[in-house]
Design a protein around this motif. Structure first.
Motif, PDB file in Angstrom:
ATOM      1  N   ALA A 157       0.684  -1.121  -0.186  1.00  0.00           N
ATOM      2  CA  ALA A 157      -0.063  -0.067   0.017  1.00  0.00           C
ATOM      3  C   ALA A 157       0.893   1.103  -0.151  1.00  0.00           C
ATOM      4  O   ALA A 157       2.025   1.252   0.280  1.00  0.00           O
ATOM      5  N   PRO A 158       0.538   2.458  -0.763  1.00  0.00           N
ATOM      6  CA  PRO A 158      -1.029   2.349  -1.193  1.00  0.00           C
ATOM      7  C   PRO A 158      -0.980   1.959  -2.723  1.00  0.00           C
ATOM      8  O   PRO A 158      -0.013   2.099  -3.376  1.00  0.00           O
ATOM      9  N   ARG A 159      -1.909   1.348  -3.178  1.00  0.00           N
ATOM     10  CA  ARG A 159      -2.262   1.419  -4.537  1.00  0.00           C
ATOM     11  C   ARG A 159      -2.636   2.459  -5.344  1.00  0.00           C
ATOM     12  O   ARG A 159      -2.791   3.485  -4.156  1.00  0.00           O
ATOM     13  N   ASN A 160      -2.823   2.509  -6.738  1.00  0.00           N
ATOM     14  CA  ASN A 160      -3.058   3.931  -7.041  1.00  0.00           C
ATOM     15  C   ASN A 160      -4.218   4.729  -6.615  1.00  0.00           C
ATOM     16  O   ASN A 160      -4.321   5.882  -6.681  1.00  0.00           O
ATOM     17  N   ASN A 161      -5.067   3.694  -6.400  1.00  0.00           N
ATOM     18  CA  ASN A 161      -6.311   4.265  -6.042  1.00  0.00           C
ATOM     19  C   ASN A 161      -6.672   4.488  -4.511  1.00  0.00           C
ATOM     20  O   ASN A 161      -8.024   4.386  -3.718  1.00  0.00           O
ATOM     21  N   GLU A 162      -5.697   4.451  -3.736  1.00  0.00           N
ATOM     22  CA  GLU A 162      -5.695   4.491  -2.032  1.00  0.00           C
ATOM     23  C   GLU A 162      -5.025   5.550  -1.418  1.00  0.00           C
ATOM     24  O   GLU A 162      -4.264   6.078  -2.340  1.00  0.00           O
ATOM     25  N   MET A 163      -5.197   5.664  -0.362  1.00  0.00           N
ATOM     26  CA  MET A 163      -4.353   6.509   0.726  1.00  0.00           C
ATOM     27  C   MET A 163      -3.841   5.564   1.968  1.00  0.00           C
ATOM     28  O   MET A 163      -4.948   4.577   2.571  1.00  0.00           O
ATOM     29  N   VAL A 164      -2.699   5.880   2.638  1.00  0.00           N
ATOM     30  CA  VAL A 164      -2.275   5.394   3.768  1.00  0.00           C
ATOM     31  C   VAL A 164      -2.352   6.573   4.697  1.00  0.00           C
ATOM     32  O   VAL A 164      -1.690   7.306   4.446  1.00  0.00           O
ATOM     33  N   LEU A 165      -3.181   6.492   5.792  1.00  0.00           N
ATOM     34  CA  LEU A 165      -3.548   7.517   6.764  1.00  0.00           C
ATOM     35  C   LEU A 165      -2.603   6.745   8.099  1.00  0.00           C
ATOM     36  O   LEU A 165      -3.005   5.674   8.481  1.00  0.00           O
ATOM     37  N   VAL A 166      -1.947   7.856   8.781  1.00  0.00           N
ATOM     38  CA  VAL A 166      -1.146   7.475   9.899  1.00  0.00           C
ATOM     39  C   VAL A 166      -1.100   8.128  11.223  1.00  0.00           C
ATOM     40  O   VAL A 166      -1.382   9.484  10.855  1.00  0.00           O
ATOM     41  N   LEU A 167      -1.238   7.515  12.124  1.00  0.00           N
ATOM     42  CA  LEU A 167      -1.222   8.369  13.403  1.00  0.00           C
ATOM     43  C   LEU A 167      -0.011   7.711  14.281  1.00  0.00           C
ATOM     44  O   LEU A 167       0.245   6.659  14.007  1.00  0.00           O
ATOM     45  N   ALA A 168       0.727   8.428  14.941  1.00  0.00           N
ATOM     46  CA  ALA A 168       1.747   7.966  15.871  1.00  0.00           C
ATOM     47  C   ALA A 168       1.759   8.541  17.181  1.00  0.00           C
ATOM     48  O   ALA A 168       1.475   9.859  17.159  1.00  0.00           O
ATOM     49  N   MET A 169       2.264   7.908  18.079  1.00  0.00           N
ATOM     50  CA  MET A 169       2.356   8.261  19.540  1.00  0.00           C
ATOM     51  C   MET A 169       3.811   7.872  20.147  1.00  0.00           C
ATOM     52  O   MET A 169       3.941   6.716  19.907  1.00  0.00           O
ATOM     53  N   THR A 170       4.135   8.357  21.202  1.00  0.00           N
ATOM     54  CA  THR A 170       5.261   7.929  21.768  1.00  0.00           C
ATOM     55  C   THR A 170       4.827   8.153  23.438  1.00  0.00           C
ATOM     56  O   THR A 170       4.041   9.128  23.883  1.00  0.00           O
TER      57      THR A 170
END
Length: 194
Positions: A157-170
């Motif tokens: 991922a991401p494929r052409n028709n996708e998005m990768v949404l990310v959240l991060a915490m420490t």
């Protein structure tokens, strides 16, 4: 408004005990949650894309909750955060910008009204691309010990028709932070900076 179609969620947590210095009895935890979603605007230009931000809000809260759970379930131990997006090749960078509001506010709400702006990064890329998610302290962006980044990516991922949404915490500063500056215990909490 388009539906939010999730293909997969990925949650990952690191426990860092040391980086060559003294071993900590309790590790600093660094976690991320990634959602691979269909990009409803891929392959075409759409002028008004802002309504999709509202559609993403429930996903933001779900992802933030999953991440807090993965870090032990206690939101009060979260000290750093960040967010980001990778847009597949059929989309445009601006589609990733739609994650700013729903991703950032979800974490701030879940963490009890954190004061600092949630740092962000975004890019366009294909399957397997990696992105560095910037991290700052949740209540004061000038706390130097919490300047960090978490590198994430998903092999398909991401494929052409996708998005990768990310959240991060420490759950803390860099494991051997000693570069000076404003200390977390000295935060005034007035403006999200100091």
């Amino acid at each position: 408004m388009p539906d939010v179609v999730v293909r997969k969620l990925v949650v990952q947590v690191e426990e860092v005990f040391h980086e060559g210095g003294p071993i900590r009895p309790e590790p600093v935890k660094r976690g991320s949650v990634l959602a691979v979603i269909a990009n409803p605007y891929a392959g075409r230009y759409v002028e008004d894309i802002q309504p999709f931000m509202e559609d993403l809000k429930p996903l933001g809260l779900e992802m933030a909750s999953k991440l807090v759970d993965a870090l032990g379930g206690d939101a009060s131990v979260v000290e750093g955060y960040g967010k980001g997006a990778i847009v597949g090749g059929g989309g445009e960078l601006e589609h990733g910008a739609l994650w700013h509001n729903p991703g950032g506010y979800a974490m701030r709400e879940l963490l009890g009204g954190a004061k600092a702006i949630v740092p962000s990064s975004k890019k366009v890329g294909g399957p397997g691309v990696r992105i560095d998610i910037p991290i700052t302290h949740v209540n004061a962006s000038y706390v130097r010990s919490h300047f960090d980044a978490i590198e994430v990516g998903i092999n398909d991922a991401p494929r052409n028709n996708e998005m990768v949404l990310v959240l991060a915490m420490t759950t803390g500063a860099r494991v051997h932070a000693r570069a000076g500056g404003l200390q977390a215990q000295d935060i005034k909490g007035e403006d999200g900076l100091r």
